[in-house]
Design an enzyme around this catalytic site. Structure first.
Site, PDB file in Angstrom:
ATOM      1  N   ARG A 119       1.004  -1.348  -0.020  1.00 59.30           N
ATOM      2  CA  ARG A 119      -0.076  -0.026  -0.037  1.00 59.30           C
ATOM      3  C   ARG A 119       0.794   1.251   0.003  1.00 59.30           C
ATOM      4  O   ARG A 119       1.875   1.488   0.847  1.00 59.30           O
ATOM      5  CB  ARG A 119      -0.747   0.188   1.289  1.00 59.30           C
ATOM      6  CG  ARG A 119      -1.983  -1.097   1.180  1.00 59.30           C
ATOM      7  CD  ARG A 119      -3.160  -0.932   2.331  1.00 59.30           C
ATOM      8  NE  ARG A 119      -3.886  -2.218   2.264  1.00 59.30           N
ATOM      9  CZ  ARG A 119      -4.712  -2.517   1.311  1.00 59.30           C
ATOM     10  NH1 ARG A 119      -5.133  -1.583   0.192  1.00 59.30           N
ATOM     11  NH2 ARG A 119      -5.261  -3.849   1.505  1.00 59.30           N
ATOM     12  N   ASP A 120       0.462   2.218  -0.907  1.00 59.62           N
ATOM     13  CA  ASP A 120       1.218   3.425  -0.943  1.00 59.62           C
ATOM     14  C   ASP A 120       1.090   4.195   0.331  1.00 59.62           C
ATOM     15  O   ASP A 120      -0.125   4.107   1.148  1.00 59.62           O
ATOM     16  CB  ASP A 120       0.501   4.472  -2.107  1.00 59.62           C
ATOM     17  CG  ASP A 120       1.407   5.352  -2.165  1.00 59.62           C
ATOM     18  OD1 ASP A 120       2.067   5.540  -3.231  1.00 59.62           O
ATOM     19  OD2 ASP A 120       1.754   6.471  -1.443  1.00 59.62           O
ATOM     20  N   ILE A 121       2.066   4.768   0.960  1.00 61.98           N
ATOM     21  CA  ILE A 121       2.020   5.291   2.185  1.00 61.98           C
ATOM     22  C   ILE A 121       1.289   6.739   2.325  1.00 61.98           C
ATOM     23  O   ILE A 121       0.924   7.094   3.177  1.00 61.98           O
ATOM     24  CB  ILE A 121       3.809   5.816   2.743  1.00 61.98           C
ATOM     25  CG1 ILE A 121       3.732   5.890   4.232  1.00 61.98           C
ATOM     26  CG2 ILE A 121       3.999   6.934   2.074  1.00 61.98           C
ATOM     27  CD1 ILE A 121       5.081   5.721   4.638  1.00 61.98           C
ATOM     28  N   HIS A 171       7.803   1.440 -10.514  1.00 60.85           N
ATOM     29  CA  HIS A 171       6.421   0.843  -9.891  1.00 60.85           C
ATOM     30  C   HIS A 171       5.024   1.315 -10.558  1.00 60.85           C
ATOM     31  O   HIS A 171       5.224   2.253 -11.053  1.00 60.85           O
ATOM     32  CB  HIS A 171       6.428   1.520  -8.340  1.00 60.85           C
ATOM     33  CG  HIS A 171       6.803   2.974  -8.326  1.00 60.85           C
ATOM     34  ND1 HIS A 171       7.867   3.505  -8.271  1.00 60.85           N
ATOM     35  CD2 HIS A 171       5.976   3.874  -8.235  1.00 60.85           C
ATOM     36  CE1 HIS A 171       7.861   4.874  -8.171  1.00 60.85           C
ATOM     37  NE2 HIS A 171       6.515   5.147  -8.294  1.00 60.85           N
ATOM     38  N   HIS A 196       1.354   2.196 -10.233  1.00 62.69           N
ATOM     39  CA  HIS A 196       0.544   2.696  -9.056  1.00 62.69           C
ATOM     40  C   HIS A 196      -0.856   1.884  -9.673  1.00 62.69           C
ATOM     41  O   HIS A 196      -1.207   2.125 -10.723  1.00 62.69           O
ATOM     42  CB  HIS A 196       0.162   4.081  -9.216  1.00 62.69           C
ATOM     43  CG  HIS A 196       1.477   5.158  -8.770  1.00 62.69           C
ATOM     44  ND1 HIS A 196       1.646   5.645  -7.563  1.00 62.69           N
ATOM     45  CD2 HIS A 196       2.493   5.382  -9.476  1.00 62.69           C
ATOM     46  CE1 HIS A 196       2.636   6.351  -7.449  1.00 62.69           C
ATOM     47  NE2 HIS A 196       3.255   6.161  -8.464  1.00 62.69           N
ATOM     48  N   ASN A 208       5.173   6.440 -13.540  1.00 61.12           N
ATOM     49  CA  ASN A 208       5.669   7.573 -13.884  1.00 61.12           C
ATOM     50  C   ASN A 208       7.006   7.631 -14.313  1.00 61.12           C
ATOM     51  O   ASN A 208       7.810   6.688 -13.775  1.00 61.12           O
ATOM     52  CB  ASN A 208       5.678   8.542 -12.467  1.00 61.12           C
ATOM     53  CG  ASN A 208       4.312   8.966 -12.341  1.00 61.12           C
ATOM     54  OD1 ASN A 208       3.407   9.410 -12.959  1.00 61.12           O
ATOM     55  ND2 ASN A 208       3.790   9.226 -11.063  1.00 61.12           N
TER      56      ASN A 208
END
Ligand code: AMP
Length: 116
Positions: free
Chosen positions: A30-32, A101, A103, A88
């Site tokens: 999970r993205d922080i 990565h 997303h 990105n």
């Protein structure tokens, strides 16, 4: 090959992260700083700094990243409504962490792809 990033430490479980999936090729967590109700990063276990550094030998890894994204989206219950996958690259792409990565964002209508 540039220095490894904090994501290598997450892969090796040397620092805390909410890992939702891991196998021999990829890790997902999970993205922080979540930008949507579901915001998960799917990354290769191999350190590939940017999309520019993806080689033909990495095609199995990239395939796995996308199949894992689809699996996680189904498990999160967002597959039918839909979601967004973003990678990105470098400064104009807004890349902050130099370990590629994907997303996975979803759980609400995300609107147009780019802010104007
Ligand atoms: P990008 O701008 O595409 O490089 O995205 C980097 C993402 O990594 C951002 O969404 C950050 O919130 C996320 N991030 C940075 N450090 C961590 C961490 N330790 N655990 C989880 N996500 C992180």
């Amino acid at each position: 090959m540039p220095e490894e990033t904090i994501f290598s430490k997450i892969i090796r479980q040397e620092i805390p992260a909410d890992i939702v999936y891991q196998d021999d090729l990829v890790t997902a967590f999970r993205d922080i700083n979540a930008q949507a109700p579901t915001h998960i990063l799917i990354i290769p276990n191999k350190h590939i700094p940017t999309a520019n550094d993806i080689g033909e030998e990495d095609e199995p890894i990239l395939g796995r990243i996308f199949t894992v994204a689809a699996k996680i989206a189904k498990e999160a219950g967002i597959a039918e409504d839909g979601y967004r996958l973003i990678m990105n690259c470098n400064t104009h792409g807004g890349q902050e962490v130099y370990h590629i990565h994907l997303h996975l964002l979803g759980g609400r209508p995300l609107g147009p792809m780019l802010s104007r």
